[in-house]
Motif scaffolding. Structure first.
Motif, mmCIF file in Angstrom:
data_model
loop_
_atom_site.group_PDB
_atom_site.id
_atom_site.type_symbol
_atom_site.label_atom_id
_atom_site.label_comp_id
_atom_site.label_asym_id
_atom_site.label_seq_id
_atom_site.Cartn_x
_atom_site.Cartn_y
_atom_site.Cartn_z
ATOM 1 N N VAL A 1 -12.095 -3.386 -5.847
ATOM 2 C CA VAL A 1 -11.119 -2.965 -4.922
ATOM 3 C C VAL A 1 -11.022 -4.051 -3.681
ATOM 4 O O VAL A 1 -12.013 -4.795 -3.460
ATOM 5 N N ILE B 1 -7.357 -2.386 1.883
ATOM 6 C CA ILE B 1 -6.779 -0.930 1.609
ATOM 7 C C ILE B 1 -6.317 -0.832 3.251
ATOM 8 O O ILE B 1 -6.987 -1.019 4.158
ATOM 9 N N SER C 1 -6.035 5.079 2.890
ATOM 10 C CA SER C 1 -7.382 5.277 2.046
ATOM 11 C C SER C 1 -6.968 5.593 0.736
ATOM 12 O O SER C 1 -5.799 5.588 0.378
ATOM 13 N N GLY C 2 -7.938 5.758 -0.104
ATOM 14 C CA GLY C 2 -7.670 5.738 -1.426
ATOM 15 C C GLY C 2 -8.930 6.296 -2.258
ATOM 16 O O GLY C 2 -9.914 6.211 -1.662
ATOM 17 N N ALA D 1 -12.873 -0.800 1.064
ATOM 18 C CA ALA D 1 -12.293 -2.206 0.863
ATOM 19 C C ALA D 1 -13.372 -3.232 0.518
ATOM 20 O O ALA D 1 -14.300 -3.120 1.217
ATOM 21 N N THR E 1 -3.515 7.203 -3.671
ATOM 22 C CA THR E 1 -3.404 6.352 -2.314
ATOM 23 C C THR E 1 -2.812 7.278 -1.174
ATOM 24 O O THR E 1 -1.899 8.226 -1.507
ATOM 25 N N VAL F 1 -3.201 0.397 -1.635
ATOM 26 C CA VAL F 1 -4.645 0.106 -2.165
ATOM 27 C C VAL F 1 -4.329 -1.086 -2.906
ATOM 28 O O VAL F 1 -3.504 -1.216 -4.059
#
Length: 141
Positions: A48, A51, A54-55, A83, A111, A116
């Motif tokens: 990841v 961001i 949020s995801g 993140a 997402t 993201v």
């Protein structure tokens, strides 16, 4: 179980993927379907990045590879992304609703409120028949 005489790329091949990209807000991005009839355990791996909202990531199951009847896997919740942190999401074949014909799974990125940056690789940790062929286009050295 894994055969230690095989290269790691053949013992844990990439079997599904979601392209690494900045995925737009308020959308869902699934990997391709995985037939769990061929696997004992699988793992989704995410690297990841940034961001802005949020995801989450989760596995979902279906009776066919088109996922027209997709549903959550009982007892599991979506994992919140952080993140700049990696994610490993494990799944065992016996977690599926096999009594009702569910045998296909896919990892799904959702997402919310922002983008993201990530990609997803789904690996077979224990293919029933080894070596298992990796996803077409996978570069193996």
């Amino acid at each position: 179980m894994s055969n230690p005489n095989l290269k790691p790329s053949l013992r844990m091949p990439v079997i599904a993927a979601l392209k690494s990209d900045t995925h737009a807000a308020d959308s869902t991005y699934p990997t391709g379907a995985v037939d769990m009839g061929a696997h004992i355990n699988i793992m989704a791996v995410l690297a990841v990045g940034a961001i802005t909202g949020s995801g989450t990531v989760e596995f979902e199951q279906a009776t066919t590879d088109v996922f027209s009847d997709a549903k959550a896997i009982e007892g599991r919740t979506a994992v919140d992304l952080v993140a700049e942190k990696p994610v490993q999401l494990n799944l065992k074949a016996n977690e599926l609703d096999v009594n009702n014909g569910f045998r296909y799974v896919r990892a799904k990125l959702t997402t919310v409120g922002g983008s993201v940056k990530t990609g997803i690789l789904v690996l077979s940790a224990d293919a029933k028949d080894q070596p298992f062929a990796p996803l077409t286009g996978t570069i193996v050295d």
